[in-house]
Motif scaffolding. Structure first.
Motif, mmCIF file in Angstrom:
data_model
loop_
_atom_site.group_PDB
_atom_site.id
_atom_site.type_symbol
_atom_site.label_atom_id
_atom_site.label_comp_id
_atom_site.label_asym_id
_atom_site.label_seq_id
_atom_site.Cartn_x
_atom_site.Cartn_y
_atom_site.Cartn_z
ATOM 1 N N TYR A 135 47.965 25.402 12.193
ATOM 2 C CA TYR A 135 46.946 24.492 11.670
ATOM 3 C C TYR A 135 45.745 24.421 12.612
ATOM 4 N N LEU A 136 45.993 24.328 13.914
ATOM 5 C CA LEU A 136 44.898 24.244 14.880
ATOM 6 C C LEU A 136 44.076 25.528 14.906
ATOM 7 N N GLN A 137 44.725 26.694 14.760
ATOM 8 C CA GLN A 137 43.992 27.958 14.712
ATOM 9 C C GLN A 137 43.101 28.020 13.479
ATOM 10 N N LEU A 138 43.641 27.599 12.334
ATOM 11 C CA LEU A 138 42.856 27.594 11.103
ATOM 12 C C LEU A 138 41.679 26.622 11.222
ATOM 13 N N LYS A 139 41.948 25.445 11.755
ATOM 14 C CA LYS A 139 40.895 24.442 11.939
ATOM 15 C C LYS A 139 39.827 24.954 12.893
ATOM 16 N N SER A 140 40.246 25.605 13.963
ATOM 17 C CA SER A 140 39.307 26.154 14.938
ATOM 18 C C SER A 140 38.445 27.250 14.310
ATOM 19 N N ARG A 141 39.053 28.094 13.495
ATOM 20 C CA ARG A 141 38.309 29.168 12.842
ATOM 21 C C ARG A 141 37.275 28.597 11.882
ATOM 22 N N ILE A 142 37.648 27.554 11.131
ATOM 23 C CA ILE A 142 36.729 26.948 10.173
ATOM 24 C C ILE A 142 35.634 26.168 10.898
ATOM 25 N N MET A 143 36.024 25.311 11.833
ATOM 26 C CA MET A 143 35.056 24.475 12.529
ATOM 27 C C MET A 143 34.231 25.265 13.538
ATOM 28 N N GLY A 144 34.782 26.330 14.083
ATOM 29 C CA GLY A 144 34.059 27.139 15.054
ATOM 30 C C GLY A 144 32.827 27.786 14.453
ATOM 31 N N GLY A 145 32.889 28.163 13.197
ATOM 32 C CA GLY A 145 31.738 28.742 12.526
ATOM 33 C C GLY A 145 30.594 27.761 12.415
ATOM 34 N N PHE A 146 30.904 26.507 12.133
ATOM 35 C CA PHE A 146 29.864 25.489 12.035
ATOM 36 C C PHE A 146 29.267 25.183 13.401
ATOM 37 N N ARG A 147 30.109 25.071 14.405
ATOM 38 C CA ARG A 147 29.634 24.734 15.746
ATOM 39 C C ARG A 147 28.781 25.855 16.327
ATOM 40 N N GLY A 148 29.211 27.097 16.145
ATOM 41 C CA GLY A 148 28.485 28.221 16.719
ATOM 42 C C GLY A 148 27.098 28.395 16.118
ATOM 43 N N GLN A 149 26.948 28.147 14.823
ATOM 44 C CA GLN A 149 25.659 28.301 14.183
ATOM 45 C C GLN A 149 24.701 27.198 14.587
ATOM 46 N N SER A 150 25.207 25.993 14.757
ATOM 47 C CA SER A 150 24.319 24.874 15.048
ATOM 48 C C SER A 150 23.843 24.877 16.490
ATOM 49 N N MET A 151 24.682 25.319 17.426
ATOM 50 C CA MET A 151 24.312 25.265 18.826
ATOM 51 C C MET A 151 23.513 26.483 19.263
ATOM 52 N N GLY A 152 23.803 27.648 18.765
ATOM 53 C CA GLY A 152 23.091 28.854 19.134
ATOM 54 C C GLY A 152 23.376 29.322 20.554
ATOM 55 N N ALA A 153 24.411 28.825 21.197
ATOM 56 C CA ALA A 153 24.705 29.187 22.580
ATOM 57 C C ALA A 153 25.134 30.639 22.700
ATOM 58 N N ASP A 154 25.725 31.203 21.665
ATOM 59 C CA ASP A 154 26.191 32.573 21.744
ATOM 60 C C ASP A 154 25.044 33.573 21.799
ATOM 61 N N ARG A 155 23.822 33.153 21.479
ATOM 62 C CA ARG A 155 22.677 34.046 21.518
ATOM 63 C C ARG A 155 21.986 34.034 22.877
ATOM 64 N N THR A 156 22.198 33.004 23.665
ATOM 65 C CA THR A 156 21.474 32.889 24.932
ATOM 66 C C THR A 156 22.334 33.237 26.142
ATOM 67 N N VAL A 157 23.640 33.239 26.003
ATOM 68 C CA VAL A 157 24.510 33.536 27.138
ATOM 69 C C VAL A 157 25.568 34.550 26.728
ATOM 70 N N ARG A 158 26.125 35.223 27.727
ATOM 71 C CA ARG A 158 27.300 36.069 27.537
ATOM 72 C C ARG A 158 28.384 35.546 28.441
#
Length: 132
Positions: free
Chosen positions: A74-97
């Protein structure tokens, strides 16, 4: 008062208890009960009752490893679903590696697009070179 608390503690010893999936199940049951009251639906009442029974079954279960595995899925599924929303809103994956230190495995964040740089691990003080 302490007598009832002690009895409850003894009863729950060796049982799984409440986790994230259990909370979500019971919250879902409450939502279904409210919808059942609004729409006067016996089907929604039945589904809410089934969720309540399943939630308490999980809470009172003595098969801890099986309940733990269900919660992890359940936590993996929740993380996969919620991670998409968090990653798009913050944009941190575009500025750092993020790189892992080859010595200790510590994650190190570095700015993206700087070319070939020397990265210093704060945990083990190892320097390694990567292309950002």
């Amino acid at each position: 008062m302490n007598q009832w608390r002690d009895k409850l503690i003894r009863f729950m010893t060796g049982r799984y208890g409440v986790d994230d999936l259990g909370k979500a199940t019971l919250i879902g049951a409450i939502v279904l009960l409210v919808l059942a009251m609004l729409f006067r639906s016996s089907l929604l009442n039945f589904l809410a009752l089934a969720l309540i029974v399943y939630g308490y079954f999980r809470i009172l279960s003595r098969n801890i490893s099986a309940r733990y595995g269900e919660n992890q899925k359940y936590l993996q599924l929740k993380s996969r679903i919620m991670g998409g929303f968090r990653g798009q809103s913050m944009g941190a994956d575009r500025t750092v590696r993020i790189f892992r230190c080859p010595t200790c495995g510590q994650k190190v964040r570095v700015p993206r697009g700087k070319g070939k740089i020397s990265i210093h691990c704060p945990k083990c003080n190892t320097d390694f070179i990567k292309r950002t």
